[in-house]
Scaffold this motif. Structure first.
Motif, PDB file in Angstrom:
ATOM      1  N   UNK A   1      44.888  49.063  45.390  1.00 54.45           N
ATOM      2  CA  UNK A   1      45.832  49.293  44.539  1.00 54.45           C
ATOM      3  C   UNK A   1      45.316  49.346  43.254  1.00 54.45           C
ATOM      4  N   UNK A   2      44.244  48.548  42.874  1.00 51.02           N
ATOM      5  CA  UNK A   2      43.666  48.338  41.718  1.00 51.02           C
ATOM      6  C   UNK A   2      42.601  49.396  41.723  1.00 51.02           C
ATOM      7  N   UNK A   3      41.993  49.913  42.659  1.00 53.07           N
ATOM      8  CA  UNK A   3      41.201  51.208  42.572  1.00 53.07           C
ATOM      9  C   UNK A   3      42.037  52.445  42.290  1.00 53.07           C
ATOM     10  N   UNK A   4      43.242  52.561  42.524  1.00 50.96           N
ATOM     11  CA  UNK A   4      44.036  53.713  42.552  1.00 50.96           C
ATOM     12  C   UNK A   4      44.506  53.738  41.034  1.00 50.96           C
ATOM     13  N   UNK A   5      44.683  52.288  40.402  1.00 48.04           N
ATOM     14  CA  UNK A   5      44.988  52.386  38.996  1.00 48.04           C
ATOM     15  C   UNK A   5      43.698  53.029  38.210  1.00 48.04           C
ATOM     16  N   UNK A   6      42.653  52.554  38.411  1.00 51.85           N
ATOM     17  CA  UNK A   6      41.342  53.018  37.690  1.00 51.85           C
ATOM     18  C   UNK A   6      41.118  54.487  38.094  1.00 51.85           C
ATOM     19  N   UNK A   7      41.642  54.925  39.331  1.00 52.42           N
ATOM     20  CA  UNK A   7      41.555  56.268  39.226  1.00 52.42           C
ATOM     21  C   UNK A   7      42.515  57.328  38.491  1.00 52.42           C
TER      22      UNK A   7
ATOM     23  N   UNK B   1      44.390  48.803  29.994  1.00 52.23           N
ATOM     24  CA  UNK B   1      44.903  48.857  31.414  1.00 52.23           C
ATOM     25  C   UNK B   1      43.522  48.741  32.072  1.00 52.23           C
ATOM     26  N   UNK B   2      42.360  49.493  32.008  1.00 53.55           N
ATOM     27  CA  UNK B   2      41.339  49.460  32.290  1.00 53.55           C
ATOM     28  C   UNK B   2      40.667  48.233  32.495  1.00 53.55           C
ATOM     29  N   UNK B   3      40.629  47.405  31.317  1.00 54.47           N
ATOM     30  CA  UNK B   3      40.040  46.195  31.289  1.00 54.47           C
ATOM     31  C   UNK B   3      40.684  45.014  32.027  1.00 54.47           C
ATOM     32  N   UNK B   4      42.165  45.456  31.920  1.00 51.35           N
ATOM     33  CA  UNK B   4      42.955  44.324  32.784  1.00 51.35           C
ATOM     34  C   UNK B   4      42.710  44.330  34.235  1.00 51.35           C
ATOM     35  N   UNK B   5      42.637  45.615  34.785  1.00 53.51           N
ATOM     36  CA  UNK B   5      42.538  46.024  35.833  1.00 53.51           C
ATOM     37  C   UNK B   5      41.066  45.421  36.461  1.00 53.51           C
ATOM     38  N   UNK B   6      40.169  45.579  35.658  1.00 54.62           N
ATOM     39  CA  UNK B   6      38.772  44.995  36.150  1.00 54.62           C
ATOM     40  C   UNK B   6      38.804  43.488  36.048  1.00 54.62           C
ATOM     41  N   UNK B   7      39.775  42.891  35.336  1.00 56.71           N
ATOM     42  CA  UNK B   7      39.602  41.293  35.295  1.00 56.71           C
ATOM     43  C   UNK B   7      40.280  40.970  36.627  1.00 56.71           C
ATOM     44  N   UNK B   8      41.329  41.629  36.901  1.00 58.66           N
ATOM     45  CA  UNK B   8      42.130  41.362  38.134  1.00 58.66           C
ATOM     46  C   UNK B   8      41.355  41.690  39.308  1.00 58.66           C
ATOM     47  N   UNK B   9      40.162  42.625  39.415  1.00 64.64           N
ATOM     48  CA  UNK B   9      39.223  42.853  40.663  1.00 64.64           C
ATOM     49  C   UNK B   9      38.365  41.694  40.588  1.00 64.64           C
ATOM     50  N   UNK B  10      37.995  41.174  39.548  1.00 66.55           N
ATOM     51  CA  UNK B  10      36.899  40.311  39.289  1.00 66.55           C
ATOM     52  C   UNK B  10      37.855  38.915  39.948  1.00 66.55           C
ATOM     53  N   UNK B  11      38.947  38.654  39.517  1.00 65.62           N
ATOM     54  CA  UNK B  11      39.593  37.340  39.879  1.00 65.62           C
ATOM     55  C   UNK B  11      40.111  37.701  41.546  1.00 65.62           C
ATOM     56  N   UNK B  12      40.090  38.888  42.053  1.00 67.44           N
ATOM     57  CA  UNK B  12      40.601  38.852  43.339  1.00 67.44           C
ATOM     58  C   UNK B  12      39.265  38.630  44.126  1.00 67.44           C
TER      59      UNK B  12
END
Length: 132
Positions: free
Chosen positions: A58-64, A27-38
């Motif tokens: 939204x991505x930051x909330x997922x990481x939190x 989940x963390x890696x996928x979120x980091x990739x999504x942040x990078x893509x954005x």
């Protein structure tokens, strides 16, 4: 019916613990990739839009959420509700020109219900807590 031995029970819990960590890592890696893509999309467009900022929230909330779960072992129900509120706000922001009046009222009502749920949860935690 067979009773599970203490040793077997410990092994099952260990496997579940490992699977849980792998899931959180994914989940963390996928979120980091999504942040990078954005961020890459914003750089390519050379414009930062409000919808981009809301998506990053939204991505930051997922990481939190992942961080809280890793540190406390508990997942507060409030955080997915926060994510839902930001997601609805983002949806309204993106489709503002295409969304009709009743849809905006319905989405706003959904945000209100979610906000009231957060208030109820917070109230319950503070005044109606139970002993563990």
């Amino acid at each position: 019916m067979k009773k599970i031995t203490v040793a077997a029970d410990g092994r099952v819990m260990r496997v579940l613990y490992i699977v849980e960590w792998i899931g959180l890592l994914l989940i963390t890696l996928a979120t980091m990739v999504a942040i990078g893509q954005e961020v890459a999309a914003m750089v390519q467009r050379r414009v930062v839009l409000l919808e981009d900022i809301l998506l990053l929230f939204i991505y930051m909330e997922v990481i939190t959420m992942v961080g809280l779960y890793l540190t406390s072992g508990k997942l507060p129900v409030r955080y997915p509700i926060y994510i839902a509120i930001v997601a609805i706000a983002r949806y309204i922001t993106i489709g503002l020109k295409e969304i009709h009046g009743w849809e905006i009222i319905g989405l706003s009502a959904a945000i209100l219900v979610l906000a009231l749920a957060i208030i109820a949860i917070r109230y319950g935690h503070k005044y109606l807590s139970y002993d563990e």
